[in-house]
Write a protein that holds these residues in place. Structure first.
Motif, PDB file in Angstrom:
ATOM      1  N   LEU A   1      -3.654   5.417   5.334  1.00  0.00           N
ATOM      2  CA  LEU A   1      -3.204   4.092   5.377  1.00  0.00           C
ATOM      3  C   LEU A   1      -4.518   3.820   7.105  1.00  0.00           C
ATOM      4  CD1 LEU A   1       0.061   3.782   5.251  1.00  0.00           C
ATOM      5  CD2 LEU A   1      -1.566   2.631   4.115  1.00  0.00           C
TER       6      LEU A   1
ATOM      7  N   ALA B   1      -5.909  -7.460   1.366  1.00  0.00           N
ATOM      8  CA  ALA B   1      -4.971  -7.897   0.414  1.00  0.00           C
ATOM      9  C   ALA B   1      -5.586  -9.244   0.124  1.00  0.00           C
ATOM     10  CB  ALA B   1      -3.655  -7.900   0.859  1.00  0.00           C
TER      11      ALA B   1
ATOM     12  N   ILE C   1      -0.141   1.350  12.244  1.00  0.00           N
ATOM     13  CA  ILE C   1      -0.591   1.561  11.234  1.00  0.00           C
ATOM     14  C   ILE C   1      -1.340  -0.168  11.594  1.00  0.00           C
ATOM     15  CG2 ILE C   1      -0.485   0.405   9.050  1.00  0.00           C
ATOM     16  CD1 ILE C   1       1.834   2.020   8.759  1.00  0.00           C
TER      17      ILE C   1
ATOM     18  N   THR D   1      -3.237   5.053  -2.313  1.00  0.00           N
ATOM     19  CA  THR D   1      -3.791   5.253  -1.987  1.00  0.00           C
ATOM     20  C   THR D   1      -3.507   6.461  -1.123  1.00  0.00           C
ATOM     21  OG1 THR D   1      -5.580   4.147   1.037  1.00  0.00           O
ATOM     22  CG2 THR D   1      -3.268   3.911   0.268  1.00  0.00           C
TER      23      THR D   1
ATOM     24  N   ARG E   1      -2.154  -3.007  10.648  1.00  0.00           N
ATOM     25  CA  ARG E   1      -1.855  -3.957   9.814  1.00  0.00           C
ATOM     26  C   ARG E   1      -2.734  -5.313   9.219  1.00  0.00           C
ATOM     27  NH1 ARG E   1       3.629  -2.876   7.640  1.00  0.00           N
ATOM     28  NH2 ARG E   1       4.328  -1.555   8.695  1.00  0.00           N
TER      29      ARG E   1
ATOM     30  N   LEU F   1      -4.693  -4.325   7.024  1.00  0.00           N
ATOM     31  CA  LEU F   1      -4.055  -4.147   5.469  1.00  0.00           C
ATOM     32  C   LEU F   1      -4.535  -5.577   5.321  1.00  0.00           C
ATOM     33  CD1 LEU F   1      -1.779  -1.964   6.128  1.00  0.00           C
ATOM     34  CD2 LEU F   1      -3.600  -1.398   4.488  1.00  0.00           C
ATOM     35  N   ARG F   2      -3.853  -6.999   5.998  1.00  0.00           N
ATOM     36  CA  ARG F   2      -4.044  -8.067   5.903  1.00  0.00           C
ATOM     37  C   ARG F   2      -5.077  -8.441   4.416  1.00  0.00           C
ATOM     38  NH1 ARG F   2      -1.323  -8.648  10.512  1.00  0.00           N
ATOM     39  NH2 ARG F   2       1.272  -8.803  10.733  1.00  0.00           N
TER      40      ARG F   2
ATOM     41  N   LEU G   1     -10.096   1.498   1.353  1.00  0.00           N
ATOM     42  CA  LEU G   1      -8.680   0.062   0.646  1.00  0.00           C
ATOM     43  C   LEU G   1      -9.243  -0.689   0.012  1.00  0.00           C
ATOM     44  CD1 LEU G   1      -6.943   0.517   3.645  1.00  0.00           C
ATOM     45  CD2 LEU G   1      -6.508   1.623   1.579  1.00  0.00           C
TER      46      LEU G   1
ATOM     47  N   ARG H   1      -9.462  -2.190  -3.681  1.00  0.00           N
ATOM     48  CA  ARG H   1      -8.271  -3.789  -4.031  1.00  0.00           C
ATOM     49  C   ARG H   1      -7.357  -4.081  -5.204  1.00  0.00           C
ATOM     50  NH1 ARG H   1      -9.658  -8.629  -4.041  1.00  0.00           N
ATOM     51  NH2 ARG H   1      -7.541 -10.049  -3.228  1.00  0.00           N
TER      52      ARG H   1
ATOM     53  N   TYR I   1       0.859  -1.481   0.155  1.00  0.00           N
ATOM     54  CA  TYR I   1       0.203   0.239   0.234  1.00  0.00           C
ATOM     55  C   TYR I   1       0.726   1.648   0.035  1.00  0.00           C
ATOM     56  CZ  TYR I   1      -3.551  -3.367   1.860  1.00  0.00           C
ATOM     57  OH  TYR I   1      -4.497  -4.225   1.736  1.00  0.00           O
TER      58      TYR I   1
END
Length: 659
Positions: free
Chosen positions: A614, A631, A622, A611, A624, A627-628, A653, A657, A574
């Motif tokens: 975040l 993704a 952050i 992006t 994460r 984010l995982r 996000l 994607r 990202y």
């Protein structure tokens, strides 16, 4: 995935499908039954000093040890075979010379071109190792000095490693796919005084400019006084200084003798440094010592691979990684095997390259990564079936958990349903395999690493450090030390304890999640920190983020892993651009090139998503986890987002994607 594949996968997850070792294999195996495994395992846990004392007989000692073990996890210090002296080079080469193995093939090297191969007997290997050890001494290398090795998979790589161990120098093998900047960082951190490289490596018919990378790295490494260069690719070299020496000239120089007596090393003397990615961004120089590492590597080789005197063993790992240390060089050579090494890719020039090599050299034991298997199973089965693989009797996997579909293909198509598969779990830090099936004793469950090796006592811990019951997911930790465990982080005496022992006091924390099923099988669930396992190679997310932000147009980056059909895990980045910078595919490519330059191709992001923001908490951390999940496309499993400073960022996000 088809519906039938889904049913198969669910069936496997219920642990109902097991593959029993064939009776023909079991009869000749070192350990022949589950009861025999359990008896010996219980003995290794209840009487560890006696068990490891017996295993120490697998190697030769210059002076016998006085005490098997000293130390504990609580203090973060441990010593094995205290007072013993030995030499690794002697164990891998010299001790075979007074046996029938003297004229046996030790190394069979296959180049990318089919007609490019070499065979070295154990006598040949002794000659070359001894002479090159004298070359190192000639150029000022002595016991305790560090030597950086940046070579492709050629015999000179193994020779250089063994030559270092012969005189007591500490080698630091650096993966030949790493960039000049990564190379420089590792040379500086280890304090290497001499570098060994090649004019170039060969990949898909093209030359990889290894010497050029070394030259760039050494511009900032004033401590390096000598660079020895193997003529391998016959590449043009534009830059040559008084520091540079040709390997082939040095090793044949009139003042270089063949006789080089092996240096007796204390059991706890350093053997090698190998850098592995960490969650802090700075690679860790994992330090292994001599006696415990050699005993453990040899013991795992004997029992897990069921190695016979007549076996030809091929581990496809590069020796820039720990698998290429333990199971390409040290363990199989110590036990007198014939070892195949290959400089090339699994699918070049055709998808049957590996099967050609197995057929040509009559390989008996084949040890490779799930990434390789997944890549090759995409090709038509005819590529496998056109070759005679009847020499194979055992298959293995390493580097990451293998998904059941790949396991079944490997078993059916490559092993023809008759070869047991050992799915091995271990780490750079552990020195050797710590969880695996024993091929003659333990039935395999596709996707499971199976059971702990002798002397290793794993546990599943919850977040509070409490041991959990079966079928609970948690943190995989170890209750007791074993001889192959790393001794420290080079140059950072406190980092070993802080990283591995302080999270759960009294335990070694692997950093991985796992589940123990009702039959005593361990199922690995992946990393619990910020390290991505790409094709079996651990890549620190902080390293990749740092490389991305070196790009002049990038303001911030966050990197996570996501499921990848070939690599196991891919790299998803990202990226927040600086104000006024326009998004484009061209920009994504230049960011990828930046990462390749700073770290190397292995760390190249598979997907880049631009992006504006975040997902951060109010304190600026952050998240994460979010984010995982994005993704991976697991939008329904993102969980609580109430602590985010701006929860709207999640929808944005998800909307953008990358497929």
């Amino acid at each position: 995935m088809s519906s039938s594949a889904n049913i198969t996968y669910a069936y496997l997850q219920d642990n109902e499908l097991q593959f029993v070792p064939p009776e023909s294999f079991r009869k000749e195996a070192e350990i022949k039954s589950l009861d025999e495994y359990r008896r010996l395992y219980r003995y290794s846990i209840e009487n560890p000093d006696a068990f490891w004392a017996e295993q120490s007989g697998l190697i030769d000692w210059h002076r016998n040890w006085k005490k098997v073990y000293s130390g504990n996890f609580a203090e973060g210090e441990h010593k094995w075979f205290v007072g013993g002296k030995l030499n690794v080079s002697y164990n891998c080469v010299d001790r075979h010379l007074n046996t029938w193995r003297k004229n046996k093939a030790a190394l069979i090297w296959q180049g990318e071109r089919r007609d490019d191969f070499r065979v070295l007997t154990y006598n040949d290997l002794w000659n070359k190792v001894s002479r090159f050890a004298n070359v190192l001494k000639k150029w000022g290398v002595s016991k305790g000095d560090r030597v950086a090795i940046y070579l492709p998979m050629i015999p000179e790589l193994i020779i250089a490693m063994l030559a270092c161990t012969r005189i007591g120098a500490i080698h630091n093998v650096i993966f030949a796919g790493f960039s000049a900047e990564s190379l420089r960082e590792r040379i500086l951190d280890s304090g290497a005084r001499l570098v060994i490289t090649a004019d170039g490596g060969i990949r898909r018919g093209a030359i990889v400019p290894l010497k050029d990378n070394v030259d760039k790295a050494l511009e900032h490494c004033p401590g390096v006084h000598t660079c020895i260069v193997v003529r391998q690719a016959h590449a043009d070299i534009d830059f040559w200084t008084h520091r540079d020496k040709w390997w082939h000239i040095e090793i044949k120089a009139p003042d270089i003798k063949t006789d080089c007596p092996p240096e007796p090393m204390d059991s706890e003397d350093p053997l090698f440094i190998l850098y592995t990615s960490g969650s802090t961004g700075k690679p860790k120089g994992v330090l292994h010592t001599t006696g415990g590492y050699m005993v453990y590597a040899a013991t795992t080789m004997k029992y897990i691979f069921d190695l016979k005197d007549t076996d030809t063993f091929w581990c496809t790992a590069d020796s820039g990684w720990i698998t290429g240390h333990s199971y390409v060089a040290y363990a199989p050579l110590a036990l007198g095997a014939t070892v195949v090494i290959y400089e090339g890719l699994c699918n070049y020039p055709t998808p049957d390259r590996y099967w050609q090599i197995i057929e040509r050299f009559k390989v008996n034991i084949f040890y490779t990564a799930p990434t390789v298997i997944r890549s090759l199973m995409r090709e038509k089965e005819e590529w496998v079936n056109k070759h005679d693989l009847s020499s194979l009797r055992l298959l293995g996997t390493v580097g990451e958990s293998i998904n059941p579909e790949a396991w079944l293909w490997y078993h059916r198509v490559v092993g023809k349903g008759r070869c047991p598969i050992v799915d091995t779990y271990w780490q750079t830090e552990t020195g050797g395999i710590i969880i695996s099936a024993l091929p003659g004793a333990i039935s395999a469950k596709p996707g499971s690493a199976a059971m702990p090796f002798f002397g290793v006592e794993p546990v599943i811990l919850d977040s509070q450090g409490n041991e959990t019951s079966e079928n609970s997911e948690g943190c995989l930790a170890m209750k007791r030390p074993w001889p192959g465990l790393m001794r420290g982080v080079y140059g950072a005496p406190n980092r070993f304890f802080e990283t591995y022992m302080s999270v759960f006091p009294g335990y070694y924390f692997t950093g991985d999640g796992a589940r123990l099923d009702k039959d005593g099988y361990y199922w690995l669930l992946g990393r619990m920190d910020d390290v991505i396992n790409v094709s079996g190679h651990r890549i620190g997310t902080s390293e990749v983020e740092g490389a991305i932000t070196e790009h002049s147009d990038v303001a911030e980056a966050a990197v996570v892993g996501y499921p990848h059909v070939i690599k196991g895990e891919g790299i998803y980045a990202y990226v927040i651009l600086k104000k006024g910078v326009q998004e484009s595919e061209e920009l994504k490519n230049t960011i990828r090139q930046c990462v390749r330059r700073v770290i190397g191709p292995i760390a190249t992001p598979d997907k880049i998503q631009f992006t504006e923001q975040l997902p951060k908490t109010r304190s600026g951390k952050i998240m994460r986890r979010i984010l995982r999940k994005i993704a991976a496309g697991e939008f329904e499993q993102i969980g609580d987002i109430t602590t985010l400073a701006d929860s709207n960022v999640v929808d944005e996000l998800i909307k953008h994607r990358q497929p």
